[in-house]
Write a protein that holds these residues in place. Structure first.
Motif, PDB file in Angstrom:
ATOM      1  N   ARG A 124      -5.998   4.948  -1.696  1.00 42.23           N
ATOM      2  CA  ARG A 124      -7.256   5.223  -2.393  1.00 42.23           C
ATOM      3  C   ARG A 124      -7.962   6.430  -1.766  1.00 42.23           C
ATOM      4  O   ARG A 124      -8.745   7.113  -2.435  1.00 42.23           O
ATOM      5  CB  ARG A 124      -8.181   4.005  -2.330  1.00 42.23           C
ATOM      6  N   GLU A 151      -5.861  -6.383  -1.483  1.00 37.97           N
ATOM      7  CA  GLU A 151      -6.441  -5.257  -0.750  1.00 37.97           C
ATOM      8  C   GLU A 151      -7.393  -5.791   0.317  1.00 37.97           C
ATOM      9  O   GLU A 151      -8.302  -6.578   0.014  1.00 37.97           O
ATOM     10  CB  GLU A 151      -7.165  -4.316  -1.703  1.00 37.97           C
ATOM     11  N   GLY A 191      -9.214  -1.326   1.453  1.00 38.23           N
ATOM     12  CA  GLY A 191      -8.111  -1.509   0.513  1.00 38.23           C
ATOM     13  C   GLY A 191      -6.925  -0.611   0.805  1.00 38.23           C
ATOM     14  O   GLY A 191      -6.730  -0.147   1.932  1.00 38.23           O
ATOM     15  N   ASP A 192      -6.126  -0.389  -0.203  1.00 39.85           N
ATOM     16  CA  ASP A 192      -4.938   0.449  -0.086  1.00 39.85           C
ATOM     17  C   ASP A 192      -5.335   1.824   0.452  1.00 39.85           C
ATOM     18  O   ASP A 192      -6.214   2.489  -0.101  1.00 39.85           O
ATOM     19  CB  ASP A 192      -4.283   0.584  -1.461  1.00 39.85           C
ATOM     20  N   GLN A 201       0.835  -1.193   0.000  1.00 42.92           N
ATOM     21  CA  GLN A 201       0.000   0.000   0.000  1.00 42.92           C
ATOM     22  C   GLN A 201       0.872   1.245   0.000  1.00 42.92           C
ATOM     23  O   GLN A 201       2.072   1.196   0.234  1.00 42.92           O
ATOM     24  CB  GLN A 201      -0.962   0.028   1.185  1.00 42.92           C
ATOM     25  N   SER A 225      -6.666  -6.099  -8.937  1.00 44.85           N
ATOM     26  CA  SER A 225      -7.017  -5.931  -7.521  1.00 44.85           C
ATOM     27  C   SER A 225      -7.829  -7.124  -7.044  1.00 44.85           C
ATOM     28  O   SER A 225      -8.854  -7.474  -7.631  1.00 44.85           O
ATOM     29  CB  SER A 225      -7.821  -4.646  -7.317  1.00 44.85           C
ATOM     30  N   PRO A 234     -10.395  -6.027   2.463  1.00 37.66           N
ATOM     31  CA  PRO A 234     -11.744  -5.455   2.350  1.00 37.66           C
ATOM     32  C   PRO A 234     -12.231  -4.794   3.636  1.00 37.66           C
ATOM     33  O   PRO A 234     -13.140  -3.959   3.607  1.00 37.66           O
ATOM     34  CB  PRO A 234     -12.613  -6.666   1.989  1.00 37.66           C
ATOM     35  N   THR A 266      -9.541  -8.448  -3.472  1.00 37.34           N
ATOM     36  CA  THR A 266      -9.835  -8.209  -2.065  1.00 37.34           C
ATOM     37  C   THR A 266      -9.640  -9.512  -1.300  1.00 37.34           C
ATOM     38  O   THR A 266     -10.161 -10.566  -1.692  1.00 37.34           O
ATOM     39  CB  THR A 266     -11.270  -7.700  -1.863  1.00 37.34           C
ATOM     40  N   MET A 297     -11.469  -1.242  -6.270  1.00 41.22           N
ATOM     41  CA  MET A 297     -11.005  -2.240  -5.319  1.00 41.22           C
ATOM     42  C   MET A 297     -11.733  -3.565  -5.540  1.00 41.22           C
ATOM     43  O   MET A 297     -12.956  -3.616  -5.592  1.00 41.22           O
ATOM     44  CB  MET A 297     -11.251  -1.755  -3.884  1.00 41.22           C
ATOM     45  N   GLY A 298     -10.962  -4.632  -5.733  1.00 41.73           N
ATOM     46  CA  GLY A 298     -11.533  -5.963  -5.879  1.00 41.73           C
ATOM     47  C   GLY A 298     -12.121  -6.272  -7.234  1.00 41.73           C
ATOM     48  O   GLY A 298     -12.789  -7.301  -7.402  1.00 41.73           O
TER      49      GLY A 298
END
Length: 396
Positions: free
Chosen positions: A48, A38, A44-45, A16, A72, A40, A74, A369-370
């Motif tokens: 973001r 990332e 995440g990072d 991250q 990405s 959840p 999660t 994300m994800g």
């Protein structure tokens, strides 16, 4: 470009913010499949949510800067079901890289010793603040701290001003690049021998290593390099900022050859004096030479001198941020690239500084994300029901 050098290489990135993502982005640019893990449970990072400029929900320009071309996934590595997913992914991967605190890889079980039974060829890269094998392993740390303790701030800025940091997080970026070099080297070894390993790089070690020749001078001669006015080189003269009629220009006549060319181009009798004839003499007469070069250059503005000297004497204008990014040269050489993002179809970012077969790599925006979670889990054999159960458990 039909193929990229790292095509077919799968890298799991537990990362991250800055240093780790910066380094792994080079690997992604060069064709590796970089799968960003990332969590959840924390959104995440963290980058973001790093402002002040955002791209819709849970995305930012800061995040995009360091995560182009990555996937990405999660995944909560601390949950049992999340760990099971991770281990299945490790079986298919070539490397696992992280930029966690030094004591965390062991706790999370992402070292070579913890993963070799799953995949003997796996390479485990660790980028931390101070390393994993000393009494600072549990310490958090950031770029600016390293600049301070490694002595870099003491060498930056004007002599009569407080110590200063670099304008950007250069230690983060250098460490990310060094970490990716170490990881790539270990990957080559693993593909040759079938044996993986750990590779460690720390912010502090890389920062200290940037002391380079001033460190060698001090260790062997007791010489203390100090700040000099106008960002001057400690040993070579002339090599610093000089005044023109309307500002400054940076000149670097690093050799006798360039000095003689400069004297001819400036066509100034004072500069032809014997006391400026050699590198040592110019260093001994640095202050006087600065005054004389200022006088000569002050006859014209910076643009005139850049045009007069270009291609013959190493020289550059001193640009501010907008001027540097609007410089036609960087567009001519392809160092600005446009990538499509759902919130901004013409998002501009800097191009990759590596060329392959004369071409720069294309950029692809980092997704939500994800966004690749379902596809990746499906490729590992998880059914739609399995994926739904993982989501219900909070593992993905």
């Amino acid at each position: 470009m039909k193929t990229l050098p790292l095509e077919g290489i799968r890298i799991i990135a537990v990362e991250q913010y800055g240093a780790g993502p910066y380094g792994s982005m080079f690997l992604a640019d060069l064709g590796a499949e970089v799968i960003k893990i990332e969590n959840p449970k924390i959104g995440g990072d963290v980058s973001r949510q790093t402002g002040p400029f955002f791209l819709g929900e849970n995305d930012s320009y800061f995040f995009q800067t360091f995560n182009l071309n990555k996937k990405s996934l999660t995944l909560d590595l601390k949950s049992d079901s999340g760990r099971a997913v991770f281990e299945k992914l490790v079986k298919t991967a070539d490397a696992v890289t992280n930029n966690l605190r030094g004591d965390q890889p062991e706790k999370l079980g992402i070292t070579y010793d913890k993963l070799k039974h799953i995949n003997p060829k796996i390479v485990c890269g660790h980028l931390s603040a101070y390393g994993r094998d000393n009494d600072r392993a549990s310490w958090p740390g950031y770029d600016y701290l390293m600049q301070a303790e490694a002595g870099l701030m003491s060498l930056t800025g004007e002599p009569d001003q407080p110590p200063a940091r670099f304008g950007v997080s250069m230690i983060d970026f250098m460490t990310g690049a060094v970490a990716s070099l170490g990881l790539t080297s270990a990957l080559l070894g693993a593909h040759r021998t079938g044996q993986g390993r750990d590779v460690d790089v720390s912010l502090f070690d890389v920062a200290l290593h940037q002391l380079s020749y001033p460190a060698t001078w001090y260790f062997n001669q007791g010489h203390v390099t100090e700040r000099l006015a106008r960002s001057a080189h400690p040993a070579t003269v002339p090599c610093q900022l000089y005044k023109t009629a309307d500002g400054y220009i940076f000149l670097m006549a690093m050799t006798d050859k360039f000095w003689h060319v400069l004297v001819d181009l400036l066509d100034d009798a004072t500069l032809k004096q014997e006391r400026f004839a050699t590198v040592a003499q110019r260093r001994d007469n640095r202050d006087l030479l600065t005054t004389e070069i200022d006088r000569a250059l002050s006859a014209h503005n910076t643009d005139y001198w850049l045009e007069h000297l270009k291609g013959q004497i190493p020289c550059a204008p001193v640009l501010d941020l907008p001027q540097a990014l609007q410089n036609p040269y960087i567009h001519d050489i392809g160092m600005v690239r446009t990538v499509k993002h759902p919130e901004k179809h013409d998002m501009q970012v800097l191009g990759c500084p590596i060329k392959v077969d004369g071409q720069r790599m294309a950029g692809k925006a980092a997704g939500p994300m994800g966004c690749d979670t379902n596809d990746l889990l499906g490729s590992l054999g998880y059914s739609a029901d399995d994926i739904a159960n993982l989501k219900a458990d909070g593992a993905i």
